[in-house]
Design an enzyme around this catalytic site. Sequence first.
Site, PDB file in Angstrom:
ATOM      1  N   ASP A 191       0.833  -1.201   0.000  1.00  0.00           N
ATOM      2  CA  ASP A 191       0.000   0.000   0.000  1.00  0.00           C
ATOM      3  C   ASP A 191       0.870   1.255   0.000  1.00  0.00           C
ATOM      4  OD1 ASP A 191      -2.320  -1.517   0.061  1.00  0.00           O
ATOM      5  OD2 ASP A 191      -2.460  -1.482   2.252  1.00  0.00           O
ATOM      6  N   TYR A 217       6.104 -10.098   6.534  1.00  0.00           N
ATOM      7  CA  TYR A 217       6.068  -8.673   6.850  1.00  0.00           C
ATOM      8  C   TYR A 217       6.569  -8.439   8.274  1.00  0.00           C
ATOM      9  CZ  TYR A 217       3.151  -7.370   2.800  1.00  0.00           C
ATOM     10  OH  TYR A 217       2.666  -7.125   1.533  1.00  0.00           O
TER      11      TYR A 217
END
Length: 250
Positions: free
Chosen positions: A51, A109
């Site tokens: 994002d 992540y």
Amino acid sequence: MRYFIDLAYLGSAYHGWQIQPDAISVQQVIQQALSRILQQNIEVVGAGRTDAGVHATQLYAHFDSEVLLNEETLQFKLNSFLPKDISIQQLFKVQPQAHARFDASSRSYEYHIVNSKDPFKIDLAYYLLKRPDVKKMNRAAAMLKDYTNFKCFSKSRTDVKTYNCTIAEAFWEQTENELIFHITADRFLRNMVRAIVGTLLEIGYDKNSVEFLKEILKSEDRSMAGSSVPAHGLYLTKIEYPKTALFDGL
């Protein structure tokens, strides 16, 4: 011929990885640089999306070229063309059927939180003055591996065929200066990691119980989960592929 690139980038200046109609993206910048260097129209396919504002210490992508390339020379030229916040770590030839996105078996992540004001990490970690209860958050994080449907953590109006993901690991690590959330899964939904972190922080701050996480997961309702944490603390850190002849360079 098909080539893989291993790249890293600081996401602060970009509207995510994927090309956007009215905003600059990492994919767009790399495609334009490759097309200019190779004097042909190049399309780059990434292993996943990040994002706006999210960083990556490792992301693989592939592209096709009509001519055989010298990988070291192209890597040098590409790094010379690219801005300082995007770096090509490695570039190598693979089999024509290798696919950066579809062949990836897992993605990892990290989310970074600092509990003291640090001017050197103002855009690289989320600053929270109060320390949450890490033990409670780790108990809750371990429960994530028992579920597969994560619709409650997905961004609204996301066009996906399934909300199922298989989480291999999820845990918090407290270092001297940072609190880091680690998570690995076969795939992730849009906004999923940031929503999970926000939900776990609510548990760490005693706004919800550890057991309440089960109700959130069963609800499949985004409004039940916590708020998404800011993008600048999130990093895509690792993409893994099966150990096959397709990926001798990985």
